[in-house]
Design an enzyme around this catalytic site. Sequence first.
Site, PDB file in Angstrom:
ATOM      1  N   SER A 694       2.607   0.069   7.416  1.00 40.56           N
ATOM      2  CA  SER A 694       2.512   1.166   6.300  1.00 40.56           C
ATOM      3  C   SER A 694       3.524   1.661   6.000  1.00 40.56           C
ATOM      4  CB  SER A 694       1.515   2.035   6.807  1.00 40.56           C
ATOM      5  OG  SER A 694       1.805   2.946   8.137  1.00 40.56           O
ATOM      6  N   LYS A 737      -3.262  10.658   7.318  1.00 37.61           N
ATOM      7  CA  LYS A 737      -2.058  10.706   6.838  1.00 37.61           C
ATOM      8  C   LYS A 737      -1.975  11.979   5.835  1.00 37.61           C
ATOM      9  CE  LYS A 737      -0.958   5.869   7.910  1.00 37.61           C
ATOM     10  NZ  LYS A 737      -0.784   4.630   7.110  1.00 37.61           N
TER      11      LYS A 737
END
Length: 803
Positions: A694, A737
């Site tokens: 990511s 996140k």
Amino acid sequence: MAEQEAPQNAPEIRESQSPPADALIILPVRNLVLFPKVVFPITIGRQRSVLAAQQAVREQRQIGVLTQRDPELADPAHVDLYRMGTVANIIRFVTGTDGTHHVVCQGDERFHVTEFLTGWPYFVARVLRIPDAETRTPEIEARFLHLQRQAIEALQLLPQAPEEMIATIQAVTSPGALTDLATAYMDIPSSDKQEILETVNLAARMEKVSRLLAHRIEVLRLSQEIGRQTKSALDQRQREVLLREQMAAIQRQLGEGEDTKAQEMADLDQAIAKAGMPREVEDQARKELRRLSRMPEAAAEYGMVRTYLDWLVDLPWKLPEDAPPIDIEQARRILDEDHYGLEKVKRRIIEYLAVRKLAPHGKAPILCFVGPPGVGKTSLGQSIARAMGRKFQRVSLGGVHDEAEIRGHRRTYVGAMPGNIIQAIRKAGSRNGVLMLDEIDKLGVGIQGDPAAALLEVLDPEQNNTFRDNYLGVPFDLSRVVFITTANMLDTVPGPLRDRMEVISLAGYTAEEKLQIARRYLVPRQREANGLATHQVEITDAALDEIIQRYTREAGVRNLEREIGKALRHAAVRIADGAHPPIRIDADDLQGILGSPQFESEVAMRTSVPGVATGLAWTPVGGDILFIEATRIPGSGKLILTGQLGEVMRESAQAALSIVKNSAEALGIEPRGFEKSDIHIHVPAGAVPKDGPSAGLAMFLALVSLLTRRTVRSDTAMTGEISLRGLVLPVGGIKEKVVAAARAGIGRVLMPTRNRKDFEDIPEEARKKLELVWIERVEEAVASGLAPREEAAQPHQPEQAAE
């Protein structure tokens, strides 16, 4: 004792009328219990009993023989009679010269009184006849032969035993008839005989009679032994010992002695009967009880068998009869009282409780709460138990590496015990409680087996109704237990085990949620823990917000509670030193109480130079921000990667550099510059291992920023995997996140367009605080993530970018 003559007007009450055909004339008796298939003479003297017998003889109908509870009662009412008796045929009715009446009755079958009727000068009742079920199983046949041998042995030990009686016992072929015949002629109290009459189950009845015969045989043997020894020249001490043994045996027979073992066996037998065990379990318990009764107390195995029986008796085999129905409105109120936020999680729990209410016997899913530490997973389980009105027990699985911790040890081992599941159910005292299996992701594997594999049966609604603990050795029904599991991450949970659970994710809290939690729950709890009253100390919202932003950085609230506890303890010291309350703690006071702030906002500082981008990472304890730093040094075109990067993250860096090289002209980068310089990518916090795809988008923008000398916007963070075609691919952990970005003061987040499906999972507060930019290709990320060229005026300084 005959009862007194009734008043002269009493016979006028339907004396000439017959009782209904479906009713039975009742003959009450004292100190006598008539059994089926047994012929017995009965002397009657009370007027009511004489009228009952005469009416039965006159109509040639059967009578019901019921025993009085209190033999001293001269004129019993129907409440003074046992409800279970024997239907009998009157073979003969005799009136003596002295006016006494005698009936010879033959028992036919058992009956139970359902209703007493009034209006006759004798007892009349409607009854339920109970025929003796003749089930000839191998177990019944074995019990029958054993009981027959016992009865013959007892008769042979009598000094003048009639041969006809022995022949009768030998001729009986029916187990039920033999049991009733042996009881009828045994010298035991009528209350014991009544108990055997009321025992309808044939195997249980034979077991009780066999136990009574065994005691009787023991007394007769001791009597014979004393008779023989008395004739010999034994000394006085030996005679005393024998006499004491005889007296103890007689006392056991009469139930008047102080023989603790006999009392212990009787108590265990009663406890087994009351435990409500399934048939298979009760048979096993009684088998072990028989072993224990024959075993001397000094035997090594005595304590093991006794402990095993205690476990069987103490387990809640029966479901509670007064289980309260689930109140959905109250459940909502309890969840709102105990937890702030978590609306999606609460909604799923309410759905779960609604299904349990509508289908209480259905197979409910196993809930698994997954989230970082301190977000309220365990307390959610306690709230579910409180909302359902059930008992709550918690089993910690962290570090468990032995299968026996789940299934229990076999009884062959010294110190063997059931597994944690059975222990928790015994401690809860209920078979339908709420059982939380905490930290299921931290199960270990050792040479003793895999506990995660043992949990497959426990957490499978299709199998756990016959869960067999190794120690118990009998099935236990776990289907009514509400299982809830917790984990910080699912990566270490085996696939088959994860497949049996419905995962509910709990992300970290936002700053506003933490402020509300601190105000509603943490401050009152810490105030009480430190002995402070509400009027003595006040901690302002500004102080709480300062603690949240600059003294803690976590997904949960555990460190926040510790820091609040420190501040309140400082106030407690001042009050103890004589300061006058109320004491007010504001944001300006925290540095003197808690010390210097532990966290500073370094986003703007880190992104003030080209080559630095802010990424977002997922960790087992929630989301976090991650800085990607890139610099360019003279060399031969190599790519240098540092910061303990994993294999996947290294490949993401290679892919990002390849895309930059391929798009160099479009990005305004001189392609020949790659051959004369090396590029170094570093991810700070070098001691912490990092991996995952990511960070690919952040690495790409860091390289573009470095080579175009345009800084990445200081208010922007990003996440996403990249492909060599320039596509931005979806990643996981979006909720964690985004919450981490909001917590760190970020204003914009670049995310893959294909992660729009996760938008609803993002907390409402974080959505309002952040600008979410959806990216399909890397070109869009360059346009949205880099500052305009005029803002990147400062000269390129590699040593500053590398820091």
